[in-house]
Scaffold this active site. Structure first.
Site, PDB file in Angstrom:
ATOM      1  N   HIS A  99      -7.281   9.695  -2.183  1.00 14.12           N
ATOM      2  CA  HIS A  99      -6.111  10.269  -2.860  1.00 14.12           C
ATOM      3  C   HIS A  99      -6.198  10.019  -4.360  1.00 14.12           C
ATOM      4  CE1 HIS A  99      -4.512   9.562   1.205  1.00 14.12           C
ATOM      5  NE2 HIS A  99      -3.622  10.485   0.941  1.00 14.12           N
ATOM      6  N   ASN A 130     -13.154   3.359  -2.221  1.00 12.78           N
ATOM      7  CA  ASN A 130     -11.828   3.767  -1.764  1.00 12.78           C
ATOM      8  C   ASN A 130     -11.044   2.613  -1.155  1.00 12.78           C
ATOM      9  OD1 ASN A 130      -9.766   5.718  -1.247  1.00 12.78           O
ATOM     10  ND2 ASN A 130     -10.458   5.851   0.867  1.00 12.78           N
TER      11      ASN A 130
END
Length: 165
Positions: A99, A130
């Site tokens: 994201h 991530n």
């Protein structure tokens, strides 16, 4: 006092956002997507966001803590078909769906949370990045928002996107 938080350095070009009203970012966007709480500069060539700009209201951090369990990655139908990426594009690539506008910043509003799971807000990230460093950066953003009450954030991709697929 308002603070601007720049997370990743990148080459700038003409992208304007209501979240950065006094800045004109010099970057080429094939498509600019205005979501409820963030703006996306999107590349059709790479089928990924180039950068995302959003405002964080520190008073809303941890206001509701809505769960993300029922949320699923979905294509963004505001993009032309040829520009869209799909969750399945990440299958067996070794990359996570990262994201750029993080879900946890907007966990006070289900509609905004759903927008963070649109593939137009997702970029390929190596799992170690991530799940470790990027998670720490997102936590840092929330800490700064609590401290300063109102911050603006620009996140972007870097590197050779062509080698990630």
């Amino acid at each position: 006092m308002k603070k601007l938080l720049l997370l990743i350095p990148f080459l700038l070009i003409a992208f304007t956002s209501k979240y950065l009203p006094n800045y004109n970012i010099d970057i080429h966007c094939d498509k600019i997507l205005h979501k409820k709480a963030f703006d996306i500069c999107y590349s059709c060539k790479w089928k990924t966001p180039i950068l995302v700009v959003y405002k964080v209201d520190g008073n809303l951090i941890d206001a509701k803590n809505l769960s993300r369990k029922s949320l699923r990655f979905r294509p963004d139908y505001n993009l032309p078909t040829k520009c869209r990426s799909y969750s399945k594009d990440y299958s067996r690539t070794g990359f996570d769906r990262g994201h750029l506008a993080p879900n946890a910043v907007f966990d006070y509003n289900r509609a905004i949370q759903k927008e963070t799971f649109l593939m137009s807000n997702i970029a390929p990230q190596k799992p170690q990045l991530n799940r470790r460093l990027w998670a720490k950066i997102e936590k840092f953003v929330r800490i700064q928002a609590r401290k300063y009450k109102d911050i603006r954030v620009i996140t972007g991709v870097c590197g050779s996107l062509g080698h990630t697929w």
